[in-house]
Design an enzyme around this catalytic site. Structure first.
Site, PDB file in Angstrom:
ATOM      1  CE  LYS A 107      40.323 -21.292 131.257  1.00 15.03           C
ATOM      2  NZ  LYS A 107      41.681 -21.584 130.817  1.00 15.03           N
ATOM      3  CE  LYS A 188      43.796 -10.994 127.363  1.00 12.31           C
ATOM      4  NZ  LYS A 188      44.264 -11.275 126.006  1.00 12.31           N
ATOM      5  CE  LYS A 191      47.876 -16.774 122.576  1.00 14.83           C
ATOM      6  NZ  LYS A 191      47.596 -17.648 123.675  1.00 14.83           N
TER       7      LYS A 191
HETATM    8  P1  ATP Z   1      43.887 -16.553 125.247  1.00 11.45           P
HETATM    9  O1  ATP Z   1      42.676 -15.887 124.654  1.00 11.45           O
HETATM   10  O2  ATP Z   1      44.066 -17.975 124.781  1.00 11.45           O
HETATM   11  O3  ATP Z   1      44.022 -16.382 126.727  1.00 11.45           O
HETATM   12  P2  ATP Z   1      45.693 -14.358 124.888  1.00 11.45           P
HETATM   13  O4  ATP Z   1      45.613 -13.560 123.646  1.00 11.45           O
HETATM   14  O5  ATP Z   1      45.040 -13.789 126.110  1.00 11.45           O
HETATM   15  O6  ATP Z   1      45.131 -15.808 124.569  1.00 11.45           O
HETATM   16  P3  ATP Z   1      47.893 -15.412 126.384  1.00 11.45           P
HETATM   17  O7  ATP Z   1      48.493 -16.675 125.862  1.00 11.45           O
HETATM   18  O8  ATP Z   1      46.912 -15.503 127.508  1.00 11.45           O
HETATM   19  O9  ATP Z   1      47.207 -14.647 125.153  1.00 11.45           O
HETATM   20  O10 ATP Z   1      49.050 -14.426 126.779  1.00 11.45           O
HETATM   21  C1  ATP Z   1      50.322 -14.462 126.187  1.00 11.45           C
HETATM   22  C2  ATP Z   1      51.040 -13.183 126.575  1.00 11.45           C
HETATM   23  O11 ATP Z   1      50.476 -12.087 125.847  1.00 11.45           O
HETATM   24  C3  ATP Z   1      50.902 -12.827 128.045  1.00 11.45           C
HETATM   25  O12 ATP Z   1      52.154 -12.313 128.490  1.00 11.45           O
HETATM   26  C4  ATP Z   1      49.841 -11.759 128.064  1.00 11.45           C
HETATM   27  O13 ATP Z   1      50.009 -10.854 129.136  1.00 11.45           O
HETATM   28  C5  ATP Z   1      50.067 -11.057 126.731  1.00 11.45           C
HETATM   29  N1  ATP Z   1      48.820 -10.512 126.207  1.00 11.45           N
HETATM   30  C6  ATP Z   1      47.729 -11.230 125.840  1.00 11.45           C
HETATM   31  N2  ATP Z   1      46.771 -10.422 125.367  1.00 11.45           N
HETATM   32  C7  ATP Z   1      47.258  -9.150 125.442  1.00 11.45           C
HETATM   33  C8  ATP Z   1      46.722  -7.859 125.095  1.00 11.45           C
HETATM   34  N3  ATP Z   1      45.521  -7.738 124.568  1.00 11.45           N
HETATM   35  N4  ATP Z   1      47.515  -6.776 125.299  1.00 11.45           N
HETATM   36  C9  ATP Z   1      48.753  -6.906 125.826  1.00 11.45           C
HETATM   37  N5  ATP Z   1      49.305  -8.075 126.182  1.00 11.45           N
HETATM   38  C10 ATP Z   1      48.572  -9.197 125.994  1.00 11.45           C
HETATM   39 MG    MG Z   2      44.918 -14.940 128.007  1.00 12.56          MG
END
Ligand code: ATP
Ligand code: MG
Length: 328
Positions: A107, A188, A191
């Site tokens: 990063k 995937k 957020k």
């Molecule tokens: P960021 O984009 O900020 O990384 P994120 O959506 O990937 O956000 P995280 O905070 O990284 O979310 O993950 C929070 C939890 O949600 C983790 O346990 C992760 O495995 C799960 N998670 C995140 N995205 C997915 C997805 N698309 N499908 C299933 N589980 C997910």
């Molecule tokens: Mg993530």
């Protein structure tokens, strides 16, 4: 005891719900702790008021999803404790160890004005873990190295100054299927996705959920089959349906003869799955007093849980008031 954090880097979405939060509710242990890691959302450029709003929203969603309020806290409410422990741990960590972190290299590489916190946040993460005395930290592969750092620092501290910290270990998270982005099933759902068209947020109104599902990318074929590699878009819809309704994606496929019907069923299932969480979240967000109470109680409990470890660590490392008496 397991400790899981979720960073308010954006709005929580269907992937977070099906893949993580719902599992925390159904399969988590009675002592497990969950926190909104807002301090970790500040290692790159951020907007203060947006961060504050997302932190409240994430806390509300966790509670609305069914995580007991006494198992949840907001990281920055422990800023004093965590700040102190982070310093102690930074004095236990070598520069080389921190600079080796792959996340930092990835990063921070080639970026102007990289925040020092991007280098040091794994030490804060170690403080998160060690303050609470977590035995297990469920993390994806990308965070494994950080839990290893927390392990190394806890061992080193215990060996050098005295036994204070539980040595944590990384465990596989309780995850459901990976939900993919509806408009780009090679990625995937995230957020922090730049385009929200393919991301169903927990707080999206039902109409918006339906629109997003209807516009999901499928493929040129006419029949509904479950083939994740060849037809990732349709497979994603079937996996979402399975996640919401139960059953196996391949079996569910047999019940549909058109994409239109599949999308309607998926939209219904997603709307119904998210409805109680959305409604309860909206209620909580409309009642700032109640949310503030939950937050304050969570903070007090989490601070109390960690206090003896912080006090002992400070004392053993030669800082803070000597044992037996405070400064008069
Ligand atoms: P960021 O984009 O900020 O990384 P994120 O959506 O990937 O956000 P995280 O905070 O990284 O979310 O993950 C929070 C939890 O949600 C983790 O346990 C992760 O495995 C799960 N998670 C995140 N995205 C997915 C997805 N698309 N499908 C299933 N589980 C997910
Ligand atoms: Mg993530």
């Amino acid at each position: 005891m397991r400790l899981s954090g979720i960073t308010p880097s954006g709005h929580p979405h269907l992937g977070n719900h099906l893949g993580a939060v719902r599992r925390w509710v159904s399969d988590g242990g009675p002592d497990d702790l969950y926190f909104v890691s807002d301090l970790h959302a500040m290692t790159t450029s951020h907007d203060p008021s947006r961060l504050r709003a997302r932190t409240s929203e994430m806390l509300a969603v966790l509670v609305a999803s069914g995580i007991p309020a006494e198992r949840v806290f907001v990281q920055s409410d422990l800023a004093r404790e965590l700040g102190a422990l982070t310093w102690v741990l930074e004095c236990t960590c070598s520069y080389g160890e921190a600079a080796r972190m792959i996340q930092f290299k990835e990063k921070g590489r080639g970026q102007a004005g990289v925040r020092l916190s991007l280098l040091t946040y794994p030490v804060l993460m170690a403080a998160d873990i060690l303050l609470q005395g977590a035995e297990e930290v469920p993390v994806g592969l990308d965070q494994n190295q950080h839990v290893e750092l927390a392990r190394a620092l806890s061992r080193r501290f215990n060996g050098t100054y005295g036994e204070v910290f539980t040595v944590p270990r990384a465990v596989l998270p309780l995850t459901g299927a990976r939900v993919r982005d509806l408009t780009d099933p090679t990625r995937k759902m995230s957020k922090s996705a730049r385009d929200a068209a393919g991301v169903v947020f927990v707080l999206d109104e039902p109409d918006l959920v339906r629109r997003k599902v209807r516009r999901a990318v499928t493929d040129g074929c006419a029949d509904v089959v479950y083939a994740p590699d060849e037809r990732p878009g349709v497979a994603n819809l079937l996996e979402i349906l399975a996640g919401c309704r139960g059953g196996r994606p391949a079996d569910l496929a047999a019940g549909f003869t058109s994409y239109g019907a599949l999308k309607e069923a998926v939209a219904d299932a997603v709307v119904e799955t998210l409805r109680p969480v959305r409604e309860r979240t909206v209620e909580l967000l409309a009642d700032p007093g109640e949310l503030a109470r939950i937050r304050a109680e969570g903070a007090a409990r989490a601070a109390e849980r960690g206090e003896h470890r912080l006090t002992s660590a400070m004392r053993l490392i030669g800082a803070g008031a000597p044992a037996g008496g405070r400064r008069a």
